[in-house]
Write a protein that holds these residues in place. Structure first.
Motif, PDB file in Angstrom:
ATOM      1  N   UNK A  18     -51.572  10.480 -31.839  1.00 55.55           N
ATOM      2  CA  UNK A  18     -51.115  10.532 -33.138  1.00 55.55           C
ATOM      3  C   UNK A  18     -50.696  11.968 -33.118  1.00 55.55           C
ATOM      4  N   UNK A  19     -49.359  11.962 -33.701  1.00 59.59           N
ATOM      5  CA  UNK A  19     -48.853  13.211 -34.603  1.00 59.59           C
ATOM      6  C   UNK A  19     -49.187  13.321 -36.120  1.00 59.59           C
ATOM      7  N   UNK A  20     -49.313  14.677 -36.249  1.00 57.31           N
ATOM      8  CA  UNK A  20     -49.342  14.843 -37.480  1.00 57.31           C
ATOM      9  C   UNK A  20     -47.623  15.817 -37.726  1.00 57.31           C
ATOM     10  N   UNK A  21     -47.395  15.860 -39.259  1.00 58.59           N
ATOM     11  CA  UNK A  21     -46.443  16.757 -39.567  1.00 58.59           C
ATOM     12  C   UNK A  21     -46.722  17.066 -40.908  1.00 58.59           C
ATOM     13  N   UNK A  22     -46.200  18.650 -41.560  1.00 54.32           N
ATOM     14  CA  UNK A  22     -46.262  18.968 -42.615  1.00 54.32           C
ATOM     15  C   UNK A  22     -45.017  19.810 -43.243  1.00 54.32           C
ATOM     16  N   UNK A  23     -44.489  19.288 -43.546  1.00 58.27           N
ATOM     17  CA  UNK A  23     -43.121  19.896 -44.189  1.00 58.27           C
ATOM     18  C   UNK A  23     -43.756  20.750 -45.502  1.00 58.27           C
ATOM     19  N   UNK A  24     -43.033  21.620 -45.535  1.00 59.19           N
ATOM     20  CA  UNK A  24     -43.264  23.035 -45.698  1.00 59.19           C
ATOM     21  C   UNK A  24     -42.231  23.426 -46.902  1.00 59.19           C
ATOM     22  N   UNK A  25     -42.006  23.444 -47.772  1.00 63.23           N
ATOM     23  CA  UNK A  25     -41.196  24.652 -48.805  1.00 63.23           C
ATOM     24  C   UNK A  25     -41.770  26.119 -48.788  1.00 63.23           C
ATOM     25  N   UNK A  26     -40.864  26.565 -49.319  1.00 58.83           N
ATOM     26  CA  UNK A  26     -40.598  28.222 -49.874  1.00 58.83           C
ATOM     27  C   UNK A  26     -40.609  29.155 -48.139  1.00 58.83           C
ATOM     28  N   UNK A  27     -41.432  30.103 -48.182  1.00 54.63           N
ATOM     29  CA  UNK A  27     -41.964  31.060 -46.639  1.00 54.63           C
ATOM     30  C   UNK A  27     -42.048  31.190 -46.254  1.00 54.63           C
ATOM     31  N   UNK A  28     -41.544  31.393 -44.828  1.00 57.56           N
ATOM     32  CA  UNK A  28     -42.707  30.548 -43.376  1.00 57.56           C
ATOM     33  C   UNK A  28     -44.173  31.057 -43.351  1.00 57.56           C
ATOM     34  N   UNK A  29     -44.795  31.204 -42.949  1.00 50.35           N
ATOM     35  CA  UNK A  29     -46.681  31.372 -43.294  1.00 50.35           C
ATOM     36  C   UNK A  29     -46.783  31.042 -41.969  1.00 50.35           C
ATOM     37  N   UNK A  30     -48.091  31.889 -41.864  1.00 44.46           N
ATOM     38  CA  UNK A  30     -49.626  31.420 -40.662  1.00 44.46           C
ATOM     39  C   UNK A  30     -49.946  30.179 -41.386  1.00 44.46           C
ATOM     40  N   UNK A  31     -50.127  28.901 -40.543  1.00 46.84           N
ATOM     41  CA  UNK A  31     -50.791  27.559 -40.787  1.00 46.84           C
ATOM     42  C   UNK A  31     -51.240  27.066 -40.216  1.00 46.84           C
ATOM     43  N   UNK A  32     -52.145  26.501 -40.565  1.00 45.66           N
ATOM     44  CA  UNK A  32     -53.449  26.032 -40.531  1.00 45.66           C
ATOM     45  C   UNK A  32     -53.455  24.762 -40.558  1.00 45.66           C
ATOM     46  N   UNK A  33     -54.670  23.522 -39.021  1.00 42.20           N
ATOM     47  CA  UNK A  33     -55.271  22.487 -40.017  1.00 42.20           C
ATOM     48  C   UNK A  33     -56.358  22.087 -39.685  1.00 42.20           C
TER      49      UNK A  33
END
Length: 123
Positions: A18-33
């Protein structure tokens, strides 16, 4: 306000992907799952720095899961391969403005969270 929209969850047989996607708004941040199964604490799954230069995984998923990002699309991905029944959980993406290489695996260090998406792996 930062918003994270997750998609890609579903039902898959053991050994599948499976491939999960996380679309974000705003600034570019460090990200975690992260993921959380019934009766268990929220568990760290993967981390990627804001410029994709650093990634981390726990031993439970290392070699099977891959985190990546496309900053032009402001989207983070989690590619999950060789899925096991124990991977079944609700999966969350999170943004951490001040997360570092020392605390990337701690849920309380992330300021913004997306909605959970269910991943179910059947045997």
């Amino acid at each position: 306000q930062v918003q994270l929209v997750v998609s890609g969850g579903g039902l898959v047989q053991a050994g599948g992907s499976l491939r999960l996607s996380c679309a974000a708004s705003g600034r570019t941040f460090n990200m975690g799952w992260f993921r959380q199964a019934p009766g268990k604490e929220r568990e760290f799954v993967a981390y990627i720095s804001w410029n994709a230069g650093i990634t981390y995984y726990p031993n439970s998923v290392k070699g099977r899961f891959t985190i990546s990002r496309d900053n032009a699309k402001n989207t983070v991905y989690l590619e999950m391969n060789s899925l096991k029944p124990e991977d079944t959980a609700v999966y969350y993406c999170a943004a951490g403005p001040y997360v570092s290489s020392s605390d990337y695996d701690l849920p309380r260090m992330y300021a913004y969270w997306g909605q959970g998406t269910q991943v179910t792996v059947s045997s």
